[in-house]
Write a protein that holds these residues in place. Structure first.
Motif, PDB file in Angstrom:
ATOM      1  N   UNK A 189      -4.757   0.664  -8.363  1.00 33.22           N
ATOM      2  CA  UNK A 189      -4.208   1.924  -7.904  1.00 33.22           C
ATOM      3  C   UNK A 189      -3.039   2.279  -8.497  1.00 33.22           C
ATOM      4  N   UNK A 190      -3.542   2.082  -9.678  1.00 36.16           N
ATOM      5  CA  UNK A 190      -2.147   3.566 -10.028  1.00 36.16           C
ATOM      6  C   UNK A 190      -2.585   5.031 -10.286  1.00 36.16           C
ATOM      7  N   UNK A 191      -2.562   5.872  -9.881  1.00 33.84           N
ATOM      8  CA  UNK A 191      -2.927   7.202 -10.158  1.00 33.84           C
ATOM      9  C   UNK A 191      -1.982   8.047 -10.793  1.00 33.84           C
ATOM     10  N   UNK A 192      -1.685   8.983 -11.555  1.00 32.53           N
ATOM     11  CA  UNK A 192      -1.304  10.072 -11.984  1.00 32.53           C
ATOM     12  C   UNK A 192      -1.952  11.596 -11.429  1.00 32.53           C
ATOM     13  N   UNK A 193      -0.668  11.790 -10.371  1.00 28.79           N
ATOM     14  CA  UNK A 193      -1.677  12.589  -9.939  1.00 28.79           C
ATOM     15  C   UNK A 193      -0.503  13.816 -10.609  1.00 28.79           C
ATOM     16  N   UNK A 194      -2.101  15.077 -10.878  1.00 31.99           N
ATOM     17  CA  UNK A 194      -1.673  16.542 -11.563  1.00 31.99           C
ATOM     18  C   UNK A 194      -1.647  17.264 -10.700  1.00 31.99           C
ATOM     19  N   UNK A 195      -0.775  18.307 -10.187  1.00 41.19           N
ATOM     20  CA  UNK A 195      -0.281  19.414  -8.793  1.00 41.19           C
ATOM     21  C   UNK A 195      -0.432  20.348  -9.696  1.00 41.19           C
ATOM     22  N   UNK A 196      -0.486  21.721  -8.858  1.00 44.81           N
ATOM     23  CA  UNK A 196      -0.087  23.038  -9.235  1.00 44.81           C
ATOM     24  C   UNK A 196      -2.106  23.620 -10.144  1.00 44.81           C
ATOM     25  N   UNK A 197      -3.484  22.410  -9.596  1.00 43.76           N
ATOM     26  CA  UNK A 197      -4.448  22.911 -10.410  1.00 43.76           C
ATOM     27  C   UNK A 197      -4.131  22.040 -11.213  1.00 43.76           C
ATOM     28  N   UNK A 198      -5.791  22.415 -11.547  1.00 45.30           N
ATOM     29  CA  UNK A 198      -6.551  21.768 -13.180  1.00 45.30           C
ATOM     30  C   UNK A 198      -6.968  22.651 -14.558  1.00 45.30           C
ATOM     31  N   UNK A 199      -6.005  23.717 -14.059  1.00 43.31           N
ATOM     32  CA  UNK A 199      -6.330  24.612 -15.004  1.00 43.31           C
ATOM     33  C   UNK A 199      -4.617  25.557 -15.639  1.00 43.31           C
ATOM     34  N   UNK A 200      -4.663  25.260 -16.895  1.00 42.11           N
ATOM     35  CA  UNK A 200      -3.411  24.793 -17.351  1.00 42.11           C
ATOM     36  C   UNK A 200      -3.448  26.861 -18.550  1.00 42.11           C
ATOM     37  N   UNK A 201      -1.627  27.112 -18.647  1.00 41.90           N
ATOM     38  CA  UNK A 201      -1.684  28.942 -19.060  1.00 41.90           C
ATOM     39  C   UNK A 201      -1.517  28.246 -20.812  1.00 41.90           C
ATOM     40  N   UNK A 202      -1.372  27.212 -21.203  1.00 45.00           N
ATOM     41  CA  UNK A 202      -1.317  26.731 -22.620  1.00 45.00           C
ATOM     42  C   UNK A 202      -2.556  26.608 -22.610  1.00 45.00           C
ATOM     43  N   UNK A 243      -0.983  16.339   0.848  1.00 47.27           N
ATOM     44  CA  UNK A 243      -1.605  16.138   0.638  1.00 47.27           C
ATOM     45  C   UNK A 243      -1.651  14.459  -0.660  1.00 47.27           C
ATOM     46  N   UNK A 244      -0.803  15.190  -1.660  1.00 48.01           N
ATOM     47  CA  UNK A 244      -0.210  13.914  -2.333  1.00 48.01           C
ATOM     48  C   UNK A 244       0.256  12.797  -1.953  1.00 48.01           C
ATOM     49  N   UNK A 245       1.099  13.709  -0.450  1.00 46.75           N
ATOM     50  CA  UNK A 245       2.254  11.735   0.012  1.00 46.75           C
ATOM     51  C   UNK A 245       1.371  11.322   0.472  1.00 46.75           C
ATOM     52  N   UNK A 246       0.280  11.847   1.447  1.00 46.57           N
ATOM     53  CA  UNK A 246      -0.637  11.315   2.068  1.00 46.57           C
ATOM     54  C   UNK A 246      -1.657   9.938   1.247  1.00 46.57           C
ATOM     55  N   UNK A 247      -1.362  10.475  -0.411  1.00 45.56           N
ATOM     56  CA  UNK A 247      -2.632  10.169  -1.118  1.00 45.56           C
ATOM     57  C   UNK A 247      -1.889   8.624  -1.454  1.00 45.56           C
ATOM     58  N   UNK A 248      -0.652   9.048  -1.671  1.00 48.16           N
ATOM     59  CA  UNK A 248      -0.254   8.032  -2.023  1.00 48.16           C
ATOM     60  C   UNK A 248       0.732   6.955  -0.861  1.00 48.16           C
ATOM     61  N   UNK A 249       0.916   6.946   0.214  1.00 53.31           N
ATOM     62  CA  UNK A 249       0.596   6.569   1.276  1.00 53.31           C
ATOM     63  C   UNK A 249      -0.261   5.342   1.205  1.00 53.31           C
ATOM     64  N   UNK A 250      -1.551   6.117   1.348  1.00 51.25           N
ATOM     65  CA  UNK A 250      -3.034   5.301   1.867  1.00 51.25           C
ATOM     66  C   UNK A 250      -3.362   5.087   0.884  1.00 51.25           C
ATOM     67  N   UNK A 251      -2.275   4.241  -0.512  1.00 49.04           N
ATOM     68  CA  UNK A 251      -3.106   3.404  -1.623  1.00 49.04           C
ATOM     69  C   UNK A 251      -1.912   2.548  -1.963  1.00 49.04           C
ATOM     70  N   UNK A 252      -0.588   2.266  -0.882  1.00 48.63           N
ATOM     71  CA  UNK A 252       0.672   1.152  -0.879  1.00 48.63           C
ATOM     72  C   UNK A 252       0.775   1.697  -1.970  1.00 48.63           C
ATOM     73  N   UNK A 253       0.882   2.909  -2.962  1.00 49.49           N
ATOM     74  CA  UNK A 253       1.825   2.827  -3.962  1.00 49.49           C
ATOM     75  C   UNK A 253       3.009   2.694  -4.109  1.00 49.49           C
ATOM     76  N   UNK A 254       3.630   1.489  -5.077  1.00 49.74           N
ATOM     77  CA  UNK A 254       5.232   0.918  -5.064  1.00 49.74           C
ATOM     78  C   UNK A 254       5.784   2.242  -6.236  1.00 49.74           C
ATOM     79  N   UNK A 255       5.346   3.312  -7.086  1.00 51.90           N
ATOM     80  CA  UNK A 255       5.568   4.300  -7.687  1.00 51.90           C
ATOM     81  C   UNK A 255       4.667   4.812  -8.267  1.00 51.90           C
ATOM     82  N   UNK A 256       4.673   5.715  -8.137  1.00 48.50           N
ATOM     83  CA  UNK A 256       4.285   7.563  -8.326  1.00 48.50           C
ATOM     84  C   UNK A 256       4.505   8.492  -9.290  1.00 48.50           C
TER      85      UNK A 256
END
Length: 340
Positions: free
Chosen positions: A96-109, A131-144
């Motif tokens: 249950x470790x996930x790295x969230x990528x914010x601001x979309x899935x499309x890079x300008x570089x 949404x990210x905060x809710x997912x962190x809480x649902x996953x019960x992450x100690x570190x995100x």
């Protein structure tokens, strides 16, 4: 067995629940406008080196992996685990470790090593911090770990959005420690100060490669700007842990890596990661060679001797791999060094 995917045009990662459907989707004609890396289409194809025995990953598909995937999908979140085709996704999502990528899935570089889609990004989603905060809480992450695409189209490079995500996680899950992996905010005055003021526990910005490889590997960035960014974090808030990582196997020389270590220590960076570069497709930068486990161990030994609090140096090391466990060790090592 390691699975090599050509993700240049489509993303045919296996669907554990319905592999037949996934295969049919991958083989389907490509819809107009769905080119993942338009800037790489005309590049010549690079030869693919045979992977050595030490490059091995477990295919995803466990119940806990599926549970993590379901939460990410339900919240309509983007993860760098998926977008960058990380080889450790099975292991990390199992925990249950996930790295969230914010601001979309499309890079300008359009970095030569990266599998994240290139193009014109959509506007920011104002609900994303929640949404990210809710997912962190649902996953019960100690570190995100929170990362992002480069958003050179935004006046602040997305700095305020980073700050809002950090604040939302603090509110929804006060016990969670937060690590951010940021872009360089190149030519965005005041952007770094906004992010540091939100007080993440770990500020990570990757140098990615040695300076002599920047024009080919990371042409949109500047080595000394990235180095200065890391140094400036410490000047603004010495309590924040700083972290940076590189890939090897891109044609760099050993002495160049050792010099880069000295540069990072001059910027008071606490934690260094070193991993093997794996090309996402034949159109990306070629893998020049596979660095041996013994060489990775040698880099680790030298880096500790140079004064890093933490070093992760293995073929499959990635920026956020084992981030929670490493953060706990990082705090312990700092306390021991300070005599606490």
């Amino acid at each position: 067995m390691a699975l090599v995917l050509d993700l240049l045009n489509r993303d045919p990662r296996p669907n554990a629940g319905n592999p037949k459907a996934a295969a049919q989707k991958a083989a389907a004609p490509q819809p107009a406008g769905e080119v993942r890396h338009p800037e790489k289409q005309k590049r010549p194809e690079n030869p693919v080196l045979r992977k050595p025995d030490w490059i091995r990953v477990k295919a995803p598909g466990s119940p806990k992996w599926a549970e993590t995937k379901a939460i990410v999908k339900a919240e309509k979140l983007v993860t760098v685990c998926e977008e960058a085709g990380c080889p450790n996704i099975g292991e990390c999502w199992e925990k249950k470790h996930a790295t969230f990528m914010i601001m979309g899935d499309t890079c300008t570089r359009a970095c030569a090593f990266c599998n994240v889609k290139t193009g014109v990004p959509l506007p920011l989603d104002p609900q994303e911090p929640r949404k990210v905060a809710e997912a962190v809480a649902k996953l019960g992450l100690e570190h995100v770990v929170i990362t992002s695409v480069d958003r050179d189209d935004l006046a602040d490079g997305g700095a305020q959005h980073f700050a809002e995500v950090i604040q939302a996680i603090r509110k929804a899950s006060p016990g969670t420690t937060i690590e951010i992996l940021t872009p360089d905010f190149l030519r965005k005055p005041g952007a770094l100060e906004v992010v540091v003021a939100a007080r993440p526990d770990v500020f990570n910005h990757n140098l990615e490669t040695v300076p002599g490889k920047y024009l080919k590997v990371r042409p949109g960035a500047r080595y000394f700007h990235s180095l200065r960014l890391l140094q400036r974090v410490k000047e603004l808030d010495p309590s924040i842990f700083t972290k940076s990582g590189i890939m090897v196997g891109l044609g760099e020389e050993r002495n160049e890596v050792l010099q880069l270590m000295d540069d990072l220590r001059s910027a008071e960076v606490d934690f260094m990661t070193i991993g093997q570069y794996l090309a996402p497709s034949r159109k990306h930068h070629a893998v020049i060679r596979f660095v041996t486990p013994d060489e990775f161990k040698s880099f680790e030994t030298i880096a500790y001797a140079k004064g890093f609090l933490m070093v992760s140096s293995t073929p499959l090391t990635r920026s956020s791999h084992h981030a929670g466990e490493d953060f706990a060790r990082l705090r312990t090592n700092r306390a021991a060094r300070q005599g606490q």
